[in-house]
Design an enzyme around this catalytic site. Sequence first.
Site, mmCIF file in Angstrom:
data_model
loop_
_atom_site.group_PDB
_atom_site.id
_atom_site.type_symbol
_atom_site.label_atom_id
_atom_site.label_comp_id
_atom_site.label_asym_id
_atom_site.label_seq_id
_atom_site.Cartn_x
_atom_site.Cartn_y
_atom_site.Cartn_z
ATOM 1 N N ASP A 40 0.775 -1.365 0.042
ATOM 2 C CA ASP A 40 0.026 0.042 -0.069
ATOM 3 C C ASP A 40 0.725 1.343 0.025
ATOM 4 O OD1 ASP A 40 -2.267 -1.832 0.298
ATOM 5 O OD2 ASP A 40 -2.825 -0.773 2.113
ATOM 6 N N HIS A 195 3.756 -2.007 3.409
ATOM 7 C CA HIS A 195 3.733 -0.832 2.737
ATOM 8 C C HIS A 195 4.855 -0.412 1.863
ATOM 9 C CE1 HIS A 195 0.666 -1.066 6.123
ATOM 10 N NE2 HIS A 195 0.127 -0.158 5.561
#
Length: 238
Positions: A40, A195
């Site tokens: 992400d 992430h």
Amino acid sequence: MMKRVILFMSIFLLIGSLSQAAIPKPKAYNDRSLIYLTLDDGPNRKTGALLDVLKKHRVKATFFILGKNIKGNEHLLHRIVAEGHLIALHGMTHVREEFYASPMTAVRQMQEVQALIYDVTGIHTNMARTIYGSDAGMTPAHWQAMDEAGFEIWDWNVGSLDHIYKKNNAPIEQRVFNRLEANYEMNIASIILAHDHSMTPKALDTIIRYAKERDYEFRTLDGVHPPYNFFNPWEPNE
């Protein structure tokens, strides 16, 4: 003559049955040996190093793109696509109050990043992950608005917690190992949340090595249905 015909037919049927047996049955989308690696908040200055690790191990991942990070990083979007990864949507600003302010603010953020990705890559996608996950602010009205706008909402079942531990690789790696093993015991596939900005190349390398040594298979979420989210989790594979 008849005996020869019967013999040839028997051999033919035997070969046919062996051929069928040799063809492996396709894995179900939620097979416990499957890992869907998702990243992400990119693209950013750390994305390239993660792509290097993925390329080294020939692993494909799904990148949930944050709209505010696209400008100036268009080359990374092109690289993600060129190297066979999947691009999906993650809103624009990652500000909780702005995203969840109303059902339509959430929809508009997804539509905006959707348009930006299309402008840069020519790819249209309706796969989306809401910021902080769908249990962070998605009311029934939000769900309805997203559904009516055509977005599929994806969450995860392996939280790496890399955004908490950041450069401390050991707890990130152990957290992922533990969750992979738990999902395997529950007979369900794993969707890892990581992430771009906080998963280190070293931790990613270690996680991939661990998984491959145990015969896990990495895939993108391309074509996978139904979407996994906290309100509609997958059932264990039977």
